[in-house]
Design an enzyme around this catalytic site. Structure first.
Site, PDB file in Angstrom:
ATOM      1  N   ASP A  10      47.193  43.842  32.343  1.00  0.00           N
ATOM      2  CA  ASP A  10      46.089  43.401  33.208  1.00  0.00           C
ATOM      3  C   ASP A  10      45.303  44.559  33.817  1.00  0.00           C
ATOM      4  OD1 ASP A  10      46.067  40.414  33.416  1.00  0.00           O
ATOM      5  OD2 ASP A  10      48.169  40.738  33.944  1.00  0.00           O
ATOM      6  N   GLU A  33      39.534  45.534  39.768  1.00  0.00           N
ATOM      7  CA  GLU A  33      39.115  44.990  41.068  1.00  0.00           C
ATOM      8  C   GLU A  33      40.297  44.611  41.952  1.00  0.00           C
ATOM      9  OE1 GLU A  33      36.045  41.594  42.385  1.00  0.00           O
ATOM     10  OE2 GLU A  33      37.664  40.839  41.142  1.00  0.00           O
ATOM     11  N   ASP A  34      41.399  44.210  41.341  1.00  0.00           N
ATOM     12  CA  ASP A  34      42.505  43.694  42.153  1.00  0.00           C
ATOM     13  C   ASP A  34      43.277  44.782  42.876  1.00  0.00           C
ATOM     14  OD1 ASP A  34      42.103  40.969  41.596  1.00  0.00           O
ATOM     15  OD2 ASP A  34      42.921  41.287  39.596  1.00  0.00           O
ATOM     16  N   ARG A  43      51.865  43.917  38.331  1.00  0.00           N
ATOM     17  CA  ARG A  43      50.607  44.657  38.457  1.00  0.00           C
ATOM     18  C   ARG A  43      50.665  45.771  39.501  1.00  0.00           C
ATOM     19  NH1 ARG A  43      45.225  41.553  38.221  1.00  0.00           N
ATOM     20  NH2 ARG A  43      44.736  43.732  37.808  1.00  0.00           N
ATOM     21  N   ARG A  67      48.254  35.058  45.007  1.00  0.00           N
ATOM     22  CA  ARG A  67      48.208  36.520  44.964  1.00  0.00           C
ATOM     23  C   ARG A  67      47.951  37.169  46.323  1.00  0.00           C
ATOM     24  NH1 ARG A  67      47.165  38.198  39.707  1.00  0.00           N
ATOM     25  NH2 ARG A  67      48.252  36.759  38.322  1.00  0.00           N
ATOM     26  N   HIS A  74      41.777  33.320  41.830  1.00  0.00           N
ATOM     27  CA  HIS A  74      41.329  34.129  42.965  1.00  0.00           C
ATOM     28  C   HIS A  74      40.133  33.476  43.667  1.00  0.00           C
ATOM     29  CE1 HIS A  74      43.020  37.850  40.738  1.00  0.00           C
ATOM     30  NE2 HIS A  74      43.715  37.746  41.858  1.00  0.00           N
ATOM     31  N   CYS A 106      35.987  41.364  37.997  1.00  0.00           N
ATOM     32  CA  CYS A 106      37.349  41.916  37.898  1.00  0.00           C
ATOM     33  C   CYS A 106      37.386  43.287  37.224  1.00  0.00           C
ATOM     34  CB  CYS A 106      38.244  40.983  37.094  1.00  0.00           C
ATOM     35  SG  CYS A 106      38.200  39.273  37.583  1.00  0.00           S
TER      36      CYS A 106
HETATM   37  N1  GLY Z   1      45.344  37.998  34.094  1.00  0.00           N
HETATM   38  C1  GLY Z   1      44.750  38.288  35.331  1.00  0.00           C
HETATM   39  C2  GLY Z   1      45.775  38.285  36.404  1.00  0.00           C
HETATM   40  O1  GLY Z   1      46.583  37.407  36.376  1.00  0.00           O
HETATM   41  O2  GLY Z   1      45.855  39.104  37.246  1.00  0.00           O
END
Ligand code: GLY
Length: 271
Positions: free
Chosen positions: A75, A80-81, A100, A145, A175, A262
């Site tokens: 990922d 962005e995350d 992640r 998340r 999100h 993203c």
């Molecule tokens: N596949 C994007 C996420 O789950 O973070």
């Protein structure tokens, strides 16, 4: 470590924005999925679509700078995350998916010379994809998340800079920014099935076309919008309002439960 991206031109007029991106992992097909069923992802097509996305950002006035790739993190293209960037501070996140969390370090290093940094710390979780800033108003999705502790930490860290933080319940998508994104300084494009439009008051809201539930994700570059080419009905709504919309193909990213916001962290360049 960062590397110049495609279209970076030595000696040209200084770009107004810096866009941090990260290469598509060859393991993209092993990505996290929450609301989508797994379907085959064509990774070479994902590489090509991502490259064209970076070229579009360059054409719109961004210096595209790639953070060191993380090929073993499926990922990692969804940079962005890992951080939330403002003009005066950047927040390094603690992503909600344990798979992640190792993505964060290289992004933190890339941001260190660019912004003062603050961090979301354990056990709180927060994904950048859950943070929708409209000027000094910051809306944060309460999702799988991002939890209340992450939202509270963000509020505390941003308060000295004059930002207000509002928690927003999200359902039906991964999100907040799957459900709502800003299209200018006073308007939010949203899917009212996934988020309560009233929570964004006094901002104006525009609904996606009901036939295009995934269409609420749009990336602002100054006064222009970067948008997936899969949503012509909602695009027509935006253009009818006078918005300038540039489209890109993002089919493979969408299968990985990602979208145009993203794939970059866009910073206003500081001179
Ligand atoms: N596949 C994007 C996420 O789950 O973070």
């Amino acid at each position: 470590m960062t590397r110049p991206g495609p279209g970076t031109t030595a000696g040209a007029k200084a770009p107004a924005y810096l866009a941090l991106t990260r290469a598509v992992s060859p393991r993209l097909a092993e990505c996290e999925l929450t609301h989508l069923a797994r379907t085959p992802i064509d990774v070479p097509t994902a590489f090509a679509q991502h490259h064209r996305y970076e070229q579009l950002l360059t054409s719109l006035g961004c210096e595209v700078r790639r953070v060191a790739p993380a090929p073993d993190h499926p990922d990692s293209v969804f940079i962005e995350d890992t951080a939330v960037v403002f003009d005066d501070v950047a927040v390094v996140t603690r992503p909600g998916a344990p798979s992640r969390r190792a993505e964060v370090r290289a992004v933190e290093e890339a941001l260190t010379p660019l912004r003062a940094l603050v961090r979301i710390v354990a056990p709180a979780i927060l994904d950048g994809g859950d943070v929708c800033a409209v000027g000094k108003r910051v809306f944060v999705g309460r999702t799988t998340r991002t939890d209340d502790a992450g939202i509270a930490q963000l509020r505390t860290e941003l308060a000295p800079f004059g930002y207000s933080v509002r928690a927003v319940d999200v359902s039906g998508c991964l999100h907040l920014k799957s459900a709502a994104t800003a299209i200018d300084d006073h308007t939010v494009l949203l899917n009212p099935e996934w988020v309560d439009a009233g929570l964004f008051a006094p901002l104006e809201t525009v609904a996606v076309d009901p036939a295009e539930p995934m269409a609420a994700n749009v990336l602002r570059i100054g006064d222009t919008l970067v948008y997936a080419d899969a949503y012509p009905l909602t695009r027509a709504r935006l253009e009818a309002r006078g918005q300038v919309v540039h489209t890109v193909a993002a089919t493979e990213i969408a299968k990985a439960e990602g979208a145009v916001t993203c794939c970059s962290l866009v910073l206003r360049a500081q001179r």
